[in-house]
Design an enzyme around this catalytic site. Structure first.
Site, PDB file in Angstrom:
ATOM      1  N   ASP A 185      -7.339  16.781 -15.906  1.00  0.00           N
ATOM      2  CA  ASP A 185      -7.585  15.391 -16.283  1.00  0.00           C
ATOM      3  C   ASP A 185      -7.302  15.265 -17.776  1.00  0.00           C
ATOM      4  OD1 ASP A 185      -8.702  12.998 -17.150  1.00  0.00           O
ATOM      5  OD2 ASP A 185     -10.351  13.071 -15.714  1.00  0.00           O
ATOM      6  N   ARG A 238       0.843  -1.210   0.000  1.00  0.00           N
ATOM      7  CA  ARG A 238       0.000   0.000   0.000  1.00  0.00           C
ATOM      8  C   ARG A 238       0.872   1.253   0.000  1.00  0.00           C
ATOM      9  NH1 ARG A 238      -1.998   2.367   4.466  1.00  0.00           N
ATOM     10  NH2 ARG A 238      -1.967   0.412   5.626  1.00  0.00           N
ATOM     11  N   LYS A 243      -8.286   3.846 -19.438  1.00  0.00           N
ATOM     12  CA  LYS A 243      -8.655   4.194 -20.809  1.00  0.00           C
ATOM     13  C   LYS A 243      -7.466   3.976 -21.754  1.00  0.00           C
ATOM     14  CE  LYS A 243     -12.506   5.187 -18.690  1.00  0.00           C
ATOM     15  NZ  LYS A 243     -12.366   5.913 -17.473  1.00  0.00           N
TER      16      LYS A 243
HETATM   17  N1  MET Z   1     -15.173   7.363 -16.709  1.00  0.00           N
HETATM   18  C1  MET Z   1     -15.716   6.342 -17.561  1.00  0.00           C
HETATM   19  C2  MET Z   1     -16.407   6.945 -18.767  1.00  0.00           C
HETATM   20  O1  MET Z   1     -16.515   8.142 -18.928  1.00  0.00           O
HETATM   21  C3  MET Z   1     -16.614   5.354 -16.802  1.00  0.00           C
HETATM   22  C4  MET Z   1     -17.890   5.823 -16.456  1.00  0.00           C
HETATM   23  S1  MET Z   1     -19.257   5.319 -15.681  1.00  0.00           S
HETATM   24  C5  MET Z   1     -18.924   4.401 -14.278  1.00  0.00           C
HETATM   25  O2  MET Z   1     -16.846   6.196 -19.592  1.00  0.00           O
END
Ligand code: MET
Length: 394
Positions: free
Chosen positions: A183, A58, A208
């Protein structure tokens, strides 16, 4: 450690440390919760910060450390901290930088869970929040108060792809001694490096593009060592939203092809955006690669490409929009973005369902708005799938 002036090379080699006596090409996964001390004094010295060395995963783990070093190279920052999710990174940043009585300026348009954190959780802890249009420098300046400590935004913004001028936000932050956080999830460091514009902290949902294969939930925060170390030793350690060694290994693997994947996402998205813009069933396409998008002017300067995500409005009822999405055969009905598969979702009822109806209207998210995260398939197949489904509303 080795570093090039070219980001394509750095996605593969940047920040890589030599790993032990066997010289593996791929980073080992240190799948361990804890680390053994030679004696009590060594353990005490590590806890006291008087000796280098790991203690407990952690607090730090060699596989996770390597991902952090690699991300710091890619975002051109001194350091990075990895988290168990993008929201783990967002919450560790804001709770680590703000205390009761402080003020946060943020965007009136944000990803749904970030909006919920800022709109509901922060005020419950005595932190004041102003939601303004971060693309409007005058509005940002007007919102500054003596207790403003942080300005937080996304660019391009989820889901409507509004672009914020990073130079302008960074300048305001520097003038007033306010920490700026951006972000960068929709762009990845391949297309945009906010720290090079003077932004203090750069955040990613590593779920992502960074990972890119739809099999990890993770977050990263990049910035100056002083801020990153502070967040690691306060909110990350004590709230515990850490990344697992296996997930760090998967993200490191994803990074090696990031430049190729992002290039293809951009090429495919451009083809699909132009196709949608020319289709009779579409009211409007939001994509910074289209000349009528206000963010287009920052292509080639702030952004080295328009990315793989777009949103569009259909000329139809809510029921027809739902029928269109349900009619798709190859594109997957799923939230998230940056994966090999093209993903489509309905922000008002999914990613942004944390907004009340009037808040959705204020954020420009209608019930017929659809977000498309273009994947790595052949663009003609993506177009063909959209085409056969759009027939349902013509
Ligand atoms: N942040 C992600 C998106 O914009 C997941 C979203 S919903 C839990 O798709």
């Amino acid at each position: 450690m080795w570093e090039s002036k070219n980001i394509e090379t750095n996605t593969i080699h940047g920040g890589k440390k030599s790993q032990g006596e066997h010289g593996p090409l791929s980073t080992p996964i240190y799948q361990t919760s804890t680390f053994v001390f030679d004696d009590v004094q060594q353990g005490a010295d590590r806890f006291a910060g008087d000796a280098q060395g790991h203690i407990y995963s952690r607090l730090g783990n060699p596989t996770v450390d390597e991902l952090e070093a690699r991300m710091a190279v890619l975002e051109e920052t001194e350091a990075a901290a990895a988290f168990g999710s993008g929201m783990g990174a967002v919450s560790a940043a804001v709770f680590g930088l703000l205390k009761a009585g402080d003020h946060l300026i943020t965007s009136h348009r944000l990803y749904g869970c970030t909006f919920a954190l800022f709109n509901h959780q922060l005020p419950a802890f005595g932190i004041e929040v102003s939601f303004v249009d971060l693309a409007d420098a005058q509005a940002v300046r007007a919102a500054i108060k003596p207790n403003t400590k942080v300005i937080y935004g996304e660019t391009p913004i989820n889901p409507c792809l509004t672009v914020i001028d990073l130079d302008s936000i960074a300048a305001i932050g520097q003038e007033h001694g306010i920490i700026t956080v951006i972000d960068n999830t929709f762009m990845s460091p391949i297309l945009q490096r906010p720290a090079t514009h003077g932004i203090d902290l750069v955040l990613h949902s590593a779920t992502k593009y960074l990972n890119g294969h739809g099999d990890v939930v993770a977050g990263i925060l990049c910035g100056p060592s002083a801020l990153i170390d502070h967040i690691k030793m306060t909110t990350r350690k004590d709230m515990g939203a850490v990344m697992s060694p296996h997930d760090a290994w998967l993200v490191i693997r994803g990074l090696k092809t990031l430049h190729l994947r992002v290039q293809r996402h951009c090429e495919n998205a451009q083809v699909v955006a132009e196709y949608l813009q020319g289709h009779g069933a579409i009211e409007k396409v939001y994509y910074p690669g289209l000349p009528d998008h206000p963010g287009y002017r920052l292509l080639g300067t702030q952004m080295q490409g328009a990315g793989g995500v777009m949103a569009f409005e259909l000329k139809c009822s809510f029921e027809q929009a739902v029928a269109f999405i349900n009619q798709l055969k190859m594109c997957k009905r799923a939230v998230s973005l940056g994966d090999a598969e093209t993903l489509i979702q309905h922000p008002a009822s999914m990613t942004h369902s944390t907004y009340a109806p009037e808040e959705l209207a204020e954020a420009g998210i209608s019930r017929t708005l659809i977000r498309l995260a273009v994947g790595l398939e052949n663009a003609e197949d993506i177009k063909a799938d959209l085409d056969q489904a759009l027939v349902t509303i013509l």
